[in-house]
Design a protein around this motif. Structure first.
Motif, PDB file in Angstrom:
ATOM      1  N   PHE A 215       0.807  -1.218   0.000  1.00 54.90           N
ATOM      2  CA  PHE A 215       0.000   0.000   0.000  1.00 54.90           C
ATOM      3  C   PHE A 215       0.845   1.276   0.000  1.00 54.90           C
ATOM      4  CE2 PHE A 215      -2.701  -3.318   1.847  1.00 54.90           C
ATOM      5  CZ  PHE A 215      -3.761  -3.258   0.954  1.00 54.90           C
ATOM      6  N   TYR A 216       2.164   1.133  -0.005  1.00 52.65           N
ATOM      7  CA  TYR A 216       3.051   2.299  -0.057  1.00 52.65           C
ATOM      8  C   TYR A 216       3.744   2.455  -1.404  1.00 52.65           C
ATOM      9  CZ  TYR A 216       2.424   2.628   4.981  1.00 52.65           C
ATOM     10  OH  TYR A 216       1.877   2.769   6.235  1.00 52.65           O
ATOM     11  N   VAL A 217       3.478   1.566  -2.327  1.00 51.11           N
ATOM     12  CA  VAL A 217       4.119   1.657  -3.635  1.00 51.11           C
ATOM     13  C   VAL A 217       3.619   2.893  -4.368  1.00 51.11           C
ATOM     14  CG1 VAL A 217       4.411   0.551  -5.883  1.00 51.11           C
ATOM     15  CG2 VAL A 217       4.425  -0.837  -3.801  1.00 51.11           C
ATOM     16  N   SER A 218       4.554   3.646  -4.966  1.00 48.14           N
ATOM     17  CA  SER A 218       4.218   4.848  -5.736  1.00 48.14           C
ATOM     18  C   SER A 218       5.244   5.015  -6.852  1.00 48.14           C
ATOM     19  CB  SER A 218       4.225   6.086  -4.833  1.00 48.14           C
ATOM     20  OG  SER A 218       5.561   6.416  -4.460  1.00 48.14           O
ATOM     21  N   GLU A 219       5.060   6.048  -7.646  1.00 49.82           N
ATOM     22  CA  GLU A 219       5.985   6.317  -8.756  1.00 49.82           C
ATOM     23  C   GLU A 219       7.407   6.585  -8.282  1.00 49.82           C
ATOM     24  OE1 GLU A 219       3.132   7.868  -8.238  1.00 49.82           O
ATOM     25  OE2 GLU A 219       1.886   7.814 -10.060  1.00 49.82           O
ATOM     26  N   THR A 220       7.546   7.007  -7.037  1.00 50.52           N
ATOM     27  CA  THR A 220       8.876   7.355  -6.516  1.00 50.52           C
ATOM     28  C   THR A 220       9.485   6.237  -5.663  1.00 50.52           C
ATOM     29  OG1 THR A 220       7.883   8.449  -4.584  1.00 50.52           O
ATOM     30  CG2 THR A 220       8.307   9.819  -6.524  1.00 50.52           C
ATOM     31  N   LEU A 243       2.996  -7.829  -5.182  1.00 52.56           N
ATOM     32  CA  LEU A 243       3.937  -6.717  -5.066  1.00 52.56           C
ATOM     33  C   LEU A 243       4.533  -6.368  -6.421  1.00 52.56           C
ATOM     34  CD1 LEU A 243       5.669  -4.739  -3.391  1.00 52.56           C
ATOM     35  CD2 LEU A 243       7.306  -6.624  -3.059  1.00 52.56           C
ATOM     36  N   TYR A 244       4.958  -7.380  -7.148  1.00 55.69           N
ATOM     37  CA  TYR A 244       5.555  -7.161  -8.475  1.00 55.69           C
ATOM     38  C   TYR A 244       4.565  -6.454  -9.402  1.00 55.69           C
ATOM     39  CZ  TYR A 244       7.827  -8.262 -12.943  1.00 55.69           C
ATOM     40  OH  TYR A 244       8.425  -8.186 -14.185  1.00 55.69           O
ATOM     41  N   LYS A 245       3.328  -6.901  -9.401  1.00 58.01           N
ATOM     42  CA  LYS A 245       2.296  -6.279 -10.234  1.00 58.01           C
ATOM     43  C   LYS A 245       2.110  -4.814  -9.873  1.00 58.01           C
ATOM     44  CE  LYS A 245      -2.594  -6.710 -11.548  1.00 58.01           C
ATOM     45  NZ  LYS A 245      -3.865  -7.470 -11.334  1.00 58.01           N
ATOM     46  N   LYS A 246       2.096  -4.523  -8.575  1.00 57.13           N
ATOM     47  CA  LYS A 246       1.901  -3.139  -8.126  1.00 57.13           C
ATOM     48  C   LYS A 246       3.094  -2.267  -8.534  1.00 57.13           C
ATOM     49  CE  LYS A 246      -0.747  -0.324  -5.639  1.00 57.13           C
ATOM     50  NZ  LYS A 246      -0.968  -0.551  -4.191  1.00 57.13           N
ATOM     51  N   LEU A 247       4.301  -2.783  -8.389  1.00 52.57           N
ATOM     52  CA  LEU A 247       5.489  -2.030  -8.796  1.00 52.57           C
ATOM     53  C   LEU A 247       5.464  -1.735 -10.294  1.00 52.57           C
ATOM     54  CD1 LEU A 247       8.088  -4.044  -6.692  1.00 52.57           C
ATOM     55  CD2 LEU A 247       7.582  -1.616  -6.365  1.00 52.57           C
ATOM     56  N   LYS A 248       5.054  -2.714 -11.073  1.00 55.90           N
ATOM     57  CA  LYS A 248       4.981  -2.524 -12.527  1.00 55.90           C
ATOM     58  C   LYS A 248       3.912  -1.492 -12.882  1.00 55.90           C
ATOM     59  CE  LYS A 248       6.908  -4.745 -15.316  1.00 55.90           C
ATOM     60  NZ  LYS A 248       8.198  -4.496 -16.021  1.00 55.90           N
ATOM     61  N   GLU A 249       2.817  -1.491 -12.182  1.00 56.11           N
ATOM     62  CA  GLU A 249       1.734  -0.523 -12.436  1.00 56.11           C
ATOM     63  C   GLU A 249       2.227   0.903 -12.260  1.00 56.11           C
ATOM     64  OE1 GLU A 249      -1.514  -1.425  -9.883  1.00 56.11           O
ATOM     65  OE2 GLU A 249      -2.144  -3.206 -11.018  1.00 56.11           O
ATOM     66  N   PHE A 250       3.134   1.094 -11.296  1.00 50.99           N
ATOM     67  CA  PHE A 250       3.658   2.429 -11.023  1.00 50.99           C
ATOM     68  C   PHE A 250       4.995   2.675 -11.731  1.00 50.99           C
ATOM     69  CE2 PHE A 250       0.543   2.202  -7.615  1.00 50.99           C
ATOM     70  CZ  PHE A 250       0.078   3.512  -7.547  1.00 50.99           C
ATOM     71  N   HIS A 251       5.351   1.769 -12.629  1.00 52.78           N
ATOM     72  CA  HIS A 251       6.568   1.932 -13.449  1.00 52.78           C
ATOM     73  C   HIS A 251       7.834   2.046 -12.602  1.00 52.78           C
ATOM     74  CE1 HIS A 251       3.796   2.427 -16.782  1.00 52.78           C
ATOM     75  NE2 HIS A 251       3.184   3.392 -16.116  1.00 52.78           N
ATOM     76  N   VAL A 252       7.850   1.300 -11.496  1.00 50.22           N
ATOM     77  CA  VAL A 252       9.042   1.235 -10.653  1.00 50.22           C
ATOM     78  C   VAL A 252       9.951   0.152 -11.217  1.00 50.22           C
ATOM     79  CG1 VAL A 252       9.923   0.769  -8.323  1.00 50.22           C
ATOM     80  CG2 VAL A 252       7.726   1.961  -8.631  1.00 50.22           C
TER      81      VAL A 252
END
Length: 288
Positions: A215-220, A243-252
């Motif tokens: 819940f803390y994943v963001s673009e930064t 987690l991987y899916k969320k990171l990819k969604e935010f282009h991390v």
């Protein structure tokens, strides 16, 4: 007779606990030129001393990168002394901070998160004397240690858990290494280890989300390397998938290494070699 049996049981318990407390581990081997500082107190909370072991290179001509290592153990057991495999980090010029934190018998959630954040902040405050580069901090952990590494890194400049160690500067780690860690405690709230760690909050969804990295994943968010066995019987493989899916969604920047039929760590020699190769390729692509 009953008194005699009680005394025998008491004696066995005493000797068992004494033996457990005296368990020893192989000391960390570090290169010539490095220095060790063992049991450095990085925070004090209600009579508890947070300690970490530091292996640094004070004579390096430029400040060194550093890896913060966090042991696992379901938030209820484990010791920093059990961690010793830092050879590849030393080989690549890293300093090492090996951190302990409050286990659930000392304090429930979010205490462990507070402690790991304090350890990170300690390094920021003492970076000059330790000759470390705060632009090159990598934070790493496995299992519950992976959860704490994710929390400390993904919080970034969000200082909601930093009340024990206030810091005015900006906080940002360069990368996170997550080894089969917990990323979302919401579906795991009734898992015994998680339920015990969450304590009175185990039914409080808002609180559970507040201590869940996803819940803390963001673009930064920091670049994050993930490894997980797809047959893990302890932490579901789906935790890393989410987690991987969320990171990819935010282009991390992220990489997800799956260990086919891998259990909860304890990978084979070949699998650990692959993990090391992929991890270092990831870090070197980041200039780390």
């Amino acid at each position: 007779m009953k008194k005699f049996l009680f005394l025998i049981i008491l004696s066995i318990s005493f000797f068992y606990n004494t033996f457990a407390q005296q368990q020893t581990y192989k000391p960390v081997s570090f290169p010539q030129g490095y220095t060790s500082q063992i049991d450095v107190i990085y925070t004090q909370v209600n009579g508890w001393n947070g300690r970490m072991d530091l292996y640094t290179n004070p004579k390096a001509t430029t400040p060194t990168p550093i890896v913060i290592n966090i042991h696992g153990g379901g938030w209820n057991h484990g010791e920093k002394e059990s961690q010793s495999g830092f050879g590849s980090f030393f080989k690549n010029g890293y300093a090492v901070a090996n951190v302990e934190y409050r286990l659930v018998d000392v304090a429930p959630a979010p205490a462990a998160i507070e402690d790991v954040r304090c350890a990170l902040i300690y390094l920021y405050k003492h970076h000059k004397e330790l000759n470390i580069d705060t632009r090159k901090i990598v934070i790493m952990g496995g299992s519950s240690g992976g959860h704490l590494a994710l929390m400390a890194g993904l919080l970034g400049n969000d200082k909601r858990f930093d009340s024990h160690c206030p810091f005015d500067g900006n906080i940002k780690v360069a990368a996170i290494i997550d080894k089969y860690g917990v990323s979302n405690l919401v579906p795991l709230g009734n898992w015994k280890s998680a339920k015990n760690w969450l304590g009175v909050h185990y039914n409080n969804k808002d609180f559970i989300k507040s201590v869940s990295p996803v819940f803390y994943v963001s673009e930064t968010s920091p670049p994050t390397f993930i490894v997980h066995g797809d047959a893990d019987p302890t932490v579901p493989y789906s935790q890393s998938e989410e987690l991987y899916k969320k990171l990819k969604e935010f282009h991390v920047k992220t990489e997800f290494l799956t260990i086919p039929n891998g259990k909860h760590g304890k990978f084979t020699t070949e699998e650990n070699e692959l993990l090391s190769e992929k991890m270092w390729s990831f870090l070197k692509d980041l200039g780390l």
